[in-house]
Design a protein around this motif. Structure first.
Motif, PDB file in Angstrom:
ATOM      1  N   ILE B 148       0.852  -1.201   0.000  1.00  0.00           N
ATOM      2  CA  ILE B 148       0.000   0.000   0.000  1.00  0.00           C
ATOM      3  C   ILE B 148       0.881   1.242   0.000  1.00  0.00           C
ATOM      4  CG2 ILE B 148      -1.561   1.368   1.444  1.00  0.00           C
ATOM      5  CD1 ILE B 148      -2.965  -1.206   2.209  1.00  0.00           C
ATOM      6  N   GLY B 149       0.566   2.171  -0.900  1.00  0.00           N
ATOM      7  CA  GLY B 149       1.337   3.406  -0.981  1.00  0.00           C
ATOM      8  C   GLY B 149       2.504   3.343  -1.943  1.00  0.00           C
ATOM      9  N   GLU B 150       2.809   2.127  -2.448  1.00  0.00           N
ATOM     10  CA  GLU B 150       3.891   1.987  -3.429  1.00  0.00           C
ATOM     11  C   GLU B 150       3.330   2.285  -4.821  1.00  0.00           C
ATOM     12  OE1 GLU B 150       7.220   0.683  -3.124  1.00  0.00           O
ATOM     13  OE2 GLU B 150       6.962   1.060  -0.974  1.00  0.00           O
ATOM     14  N   PRO B 151       4.075   3.001  -5.669  1.00  0.00           N
ATOM     15  CA  PRO B 151       3.586   3.236  -7.031  1.00  0.00           C
ATOM     16  C   PRO B 151       3.764   1.996  -7.909  1.00  0.00           C
ATOM     17  CG  PRO B 151       5.709   4.290  -6.715  1.00  0.00           C
ATOM     18  CD  PRO B 151       5.345   3.677  -5.391  1.00  0.00           C
ATOM     19  N   LEU B 152       2.823   1.795  -8.839  1.00  0.00           N
ATOM     20  CA  LEU B 152       2.943   0.687  -9.792  1.00  0.00           C
ATOM     21  C   LEU B 152       4.181   0.918 -10.657  1.00  0.00           C
ATOM     22  CD1 LEU B 152      -0.738   0.270 -11.046  1.00  0.00           C
ATOM     23  CD2 LEU B 152       0.498  -1.243  -9.518  1.00  0.00           C
ATOM     24  N   THR B 153       5.021  -0.121 -10.773  1.00  0.00           N
ATOM     25  CA  THR B 153       6.264   0.038 -11.535  1.00  0.00           C
ATOM     26  C   THR B 153       6.515  -1.185 -12.402  1.00  0.00           C
ATOM     27  OG1 THR B 153       7.409  -0.855  -9.620  1.00  0.00           O
ATOM     28  CG2 THR B 153       7.485   1.539  -9.898  1.00  0.00           C
ATOM     29  N   VAL B 154       5.520  -1.653 -13.143  1.00  0.00           N
ATOM     30  CA  VAL B 154       5.743  -2.847 -13.964  1.00  0.00           C
ATOM     31  C   VAL B 154       6.701  -2.510 -15.107  1.00  0.00           C
ATOM     32  CG1 VAL B 154       3.591  -4.014 -13.432  1.00  0.00           C
ATOM     33  CG2 VAL B 154       3.658  -2.346 -15.283  1.00  0.00           C
ATOM     34  N   SER B 155       7.468  -3.538 -15.509  1.00  0.00           N
ATOM     35  CA  SER B 155       8.401  -3.356 -16.620  1.00  0.00           C
ATOM     36  C   SER B 155       7.728  -3.771 -17.927  1.00  0.00           C
ATOM     37  CB  SER B 155       9.648  -4.204 -16.388  1.00  0.00           C
ATOM     38  OG  SER B 155      10.348  -4.357 -17.609  1.00  0.00           O
ATOM     39  N   ILE B 156       7.900  -2.958 -18.969  1.00  0.00           N
ATOM     40  CA  ILE B 156       7.349  -3.346 -20.276  1.00  0.00           C
ATOM     41  C   ILE B 156       8.465  -3.410 -21.312  1.00  0.00           C
ATOM     42  CG2 ILE B 156       5.030  -2.483 -19.842  1.00  0.00           C
ATOM     43  CD1 ILE B 156       5.833   0.012 -21.514  1.00  0.00           C
ATOM     44  N   THR B 205      -5.337  -0.117  -9.223  1.00  0.00           N
ATOM     45  CA  THR B 205      -4.534  -0.150  -7.996  1.00  0.00           C
ATOM     46  C   THR B 205      -5.258  -0.789  -6.815  1.00  0.00           C
ATOM     47  OG1 THR B 205      -5.352   2.063  -7.597  1.00  0.00           O
ATOM     48  CG2 THR B 205      -3.147   1.893  -8.496  1.00  0.00           C
ATOM     49  N   GLY B 206      -6.586  -0.905  -6.883  1.00  0.00           N
ATOM     50  CA  GLY B 206      -7.342  -1.376  -5.720  1.00  0.00           C
ATOM     51  C   GLY B 206      -7.582  -2.872  -5.683  1.00  0.00           C
ATOM     52  N   TYR B 207      -7.079  -3.616  -6.675  1.00  0.00           N
ATOM     53  CA  TYR B 207      -7.410  -5.048  -6.749  1.00  0.00           C
ATOM     54  C   TYR B 207      -6.341  -5.914  -6.106  1.00  0.00           C
ATOM     55  CZ  TYR B 207     -11.563  -4.139  -9.327  1.00  0.00           C
ATOM     56  OH  TYR B 207     -12.821  -3.717  -9.648  1.00  0.00           O
ATOM     57  N   PRO B 208      -6.719  -7.020  -5.448  1.00  0.00           N
ATOM     58  CA  PRO B 208      -8.083  -7.521  -5.291  1.00  0.00           C
ATOM     59  C   PRO B 208      -8.942  -6.544  -4.489  1.00  0.00           C
ATOM     60  CG  PRO B 208      -6.591  -8.743  -3.876  1.00  0.00           C
ATOM     61  CD  PRO B 208      -5.745  -7.877  -4.743  1.00  0.00           C
ATOM     62  N   ALA B 209     -10.171  -6.322  -4.962  1.00  0.00           N
ATOM     63  CA  ALA B 209     -11.035  -5.319  -4.360  1.00  0.00           C
ATOM     64  C   ALA B 209     -12.314  -5.962  -3.845  1.00  0.00           C
ATOM     65  CB  ALA B 209     -11.383  -4.247  -5.387  1.00  0.00           C
ATOM     66  N   LEU B 248      -1.042  -6.480 -17.488  1.00  0.00           N
ATOM     67  CA  LEU B 248       0.228  -5.770 -17.662  1.00  0.00           C
ATOM     68  C   LEU B 248      -0.022  -4.422 -18.320  1.00  0.00           C
ATOM     69  CD1 LEU B 248       3.347  -5.819 -17.537  1.00  0.00           C
ATOM     70  CD2 LEU B 248       3.321  -6.716 -19.857  1.00  0.00           C
ATOM     71  N   TYR B 249      -0.866  -4.402 -19.344  1.00  0.00           N
ATOM     72  CA  TYR B 249      -1.135  -3.144 -20.043  1.00  0.00           C
ATOM     73  C   TYR B 249      -1.775  -2.130 -19.098  1.00  0.00           C
ATOM     74  CZ  TYR B 249      -2.973   0.336 -23.162  1.00  0.00           C
ATOM     75  OH  TYR B 249      -3.269   1.539 -23.749  1.00  0.00           O
ATOM     76  N   LEU B 250      -2.793  -2.583 -18.339  1.00  0.00           N
ATOM     77  CA  LEU B 250      -3.490  -1.678 -17.423  1.00  0.00           C
ATOM     78  C   LEU B 250      -2.547  -1.118 -16.365  1.00  0.00           C
ATOM     79  CD1 LEU B 250      -6.886  -3.452 -16.704  1.00  0.00           C
ATOM     80  CD2 LEU B 250      -6.534  -1.254 -17.796  1.00  0.00           C
ATOM     81  N   LYS B 251      -1.672  -2.000 -15.837  1.00  0.00           N
ATOM     82  CA  LYS B 251      -0.793  -1.553 -14.750  1.00  0.00           C
ATOM     83  C   LYS B 251       0.313  -0.646 -15.281  1.00  0.00           C
ATOM     84  CE  LYS B 251      -2.025  -4.845 -11.301  1.00  0.00           C
ATOM     85  NZ  LYS B 251      -1.750  -6.061 -10.539  1.00  0.00           N
ATOM     86  N   SER B 252       0.727  -0.833 -16.529  1.00  0.00           N
ATOM     87  CA  SER B 252       1.749   0.065 -17.060  1.00  0.00           C
ATOM     88  C   SER B 252       1.107   1.406 -17.416  1.00  0.00           C
ATOM     89  CB  SER B 252       2.419  -0.559 -18.273  1.00  0.00           C
ATOM     90  OG  SER B 252       1.918  -0.012 -19.446  1.00  0.00           O
ATOM     91  N   LEU B 258      -0.691   4.928  -6.903  1.00  0.00           N
ATOM     92  CA  LEU B 258      -0.310   4.217  -5.684  1.00  0.00           C
ATOM     93  C   LEU B 258      -1.276   3.081  -5.380  1.00  0.00           C
ATOM     94  CD1 LEU B 258       0.516   7.290  -3.408  1.00  0.00           C
ATOM     95  CD2 LEU B 258       1.988   6.134  -5.059  1.00  0.00           C
ATOM     96  N   ILE B 259      -0.714   1.955  -4.942  1.00  0.00           N
ATOM     97  CA  ILE B 259      -1.532   0.791  -4.596  1.00  0.00           C
ATOM     98  C   ILE B 259      -2.375   1.108  -3.358  1.00  0.00           C
ATOM     99  CG2 ILE B 259      -1.395  -1.553  -3.647  1.00  0.00           C
ATOM    100  CD1 ILE B 259       0.768  -2.145  -5.610  1.00  0.00           C
TER     101      ILE B 259
END
Lengths: 98, 266
Positions: B148-156, B205-209, B248-252, B258-259
């Motif tokens: 929680i509070g970490e930004p999404l940082t997936v690699s593409i 960012t909210g899933y699992p929700a 992956l697309y949505l998270k990038s 922030l999660i």
């Protein structure tokens, strides 16, 4: 709920439990899921029952209850949930009264 | 003096009208096209409920996940999650923000659910958990909540680029009887109404929700499936390569958001 309270103080207690609360009315057709809800929620304080709720199928899944309790002396607050399969879930919290 | 005043008012009116028509029919102005956090679409009451760990029912799964993570598995299993991943509060922080990622050995895209099941099979000699079982939801909710509070940082980049391109293709492809693509709602119509709800920016960012409609916690894949049901498309399997690529697309797309899982969603 708070762990400590002053004698005579009214404290707020909030409880939530994970339960699907299957009403028995969903999935119309030959495969109606049998009703499985928590039908009773009871709270005892210092050995005496202070709250009893007869829960109906209209209550949402994962039921949440909040209520007030007047602190008298130190002792256990015992929460009991009973569901249609006869499963009884008991949680105990210690309340210290100063 | 009087003439100048009238002129000023006229200019304001014309400007106001121009902005109004663009927003209603044409492309959205830049301000509206900005990715809006899913929490912006919640009522203040639901936002308060989400922030309260007792009223946010998703926290029930987080507590269950914490127990499952620490607890040795039933006889037959070798070790608990915590025997490898000691002090998860620090060691597992940020993991959920980096997934899905390409697994170096298999070359496949793996999300958090997949990682948990890989660990179960390879390290714990346990059968994998099915999607939407309370156990898998609990473990994903617990591990995501640690970020929680970490930004999404997936690699593409590198090996992930092909999966990203596939996800982007699925995102912009029309599908189903209603013949609409994800992008037509979630890029082009954000903020407009669809049935009784407001169309969101699809920030995951909210899933699992904990979705009020479901009355339970659910995975992002289940949510994607709901959209596909809505447009009467053929559903993909939960955990399929299609949903993984879309994840992956949505998270990038939502990078730097922030999660905040487990979130409440309508």
């Amino acid at each position: 709920m708070p762990a400590t309270a002053q004698a005579g103080e009214t404290i707020k207690i909030r409880s939530a439990i994970q339960h699907p609360m299957i009403t028995g009315h969903t999935d119309a057709g030959p495969n109606v899921a049998p009703r499985k809800i928590i039908h009773t929620f009871a709270v005892a304080y210092l050995g005496a029952e202070v709250l009893r709720v007869d829960v109906a199928p209209g209550i949402a899944a994962n039921p949440f209850f909040a209520f007030n309790l007047r602190a008298r002396s130190s002792g256990d607050v015992v929460f009991t949930w009973i569901d249609d399969t006869g499963e009884v879930i008991v949680e105990t919290r210690q309340l210290t009264v100063t | 003096m009087g003439g100048l005043k009238v002129l000023c008012i006229a200019i304001v009116l014309i400007n106001g009208q121009t902005i109004g028509t663009v927003a209603a029919d044409g492309p959205f102005p830049d301000e509206a096209r900005r990715m809006r956090s899913a929490n912006e679409f919640l009522s203040p009451a639901l936002r308060a409920e989400q922030a309260d760990p007792i009223r946010n029912r998703g926290m029930l799964w987080v507590e269950q996940g914490e127990r499952l993570f620490a607890q040795p598995p039933p006889p037959g299993g070798a070790q608990s999650c915590a025997s490898c991943h000691a002090s998860p509060e620090t060691s597992m922080r940020g993991v959920a923000a980096r997934l899905p990622a390409v697994d170096a050995e298999s070359g496949q895209l793996v999300n958090l659910e997949g990682r948990i099941n890989d660990c179960r099979i390879l390290r714990q000699s346990l059968p994998p958990l099915d999607y939407e079982t309370d156990e898998l939801l609990a473990l994903t909710a617990y591990l995501t909540a640690l970020s929680i509070g970490e930004p999404l940082t997936v690699s593409i980049d590198g090996p992930a680029s092909a999966f990203y391109a596939y996800g982007q293709q699925l995102w912009s492809e029309r599908q189903g009887q209603l013949n609409v693509a994800c992008t037509q709602c979630h890029d082009q119509s954000v903020g407009r109404k669809l049935r009784g709800d407001t169309i969101s920016s699809a920030v995951p960012t909210g899933y699992p929700a904990y979705r009020l409609e479901w009355q339970t916690l659910g995975s992002l894949h289940r949510r994607l499936r709901s959209c596909q049901l809505g447009v009467r498309a053929q559903l993909f399997e939960l955990g399929s390569r299609e949903y993984l690529a879309l994840e992956l697309y949505l998270k990038s797309r939502a990078r730097r958001h922030l999660i905040d899982a487990p979130a409440l969603r309508r």
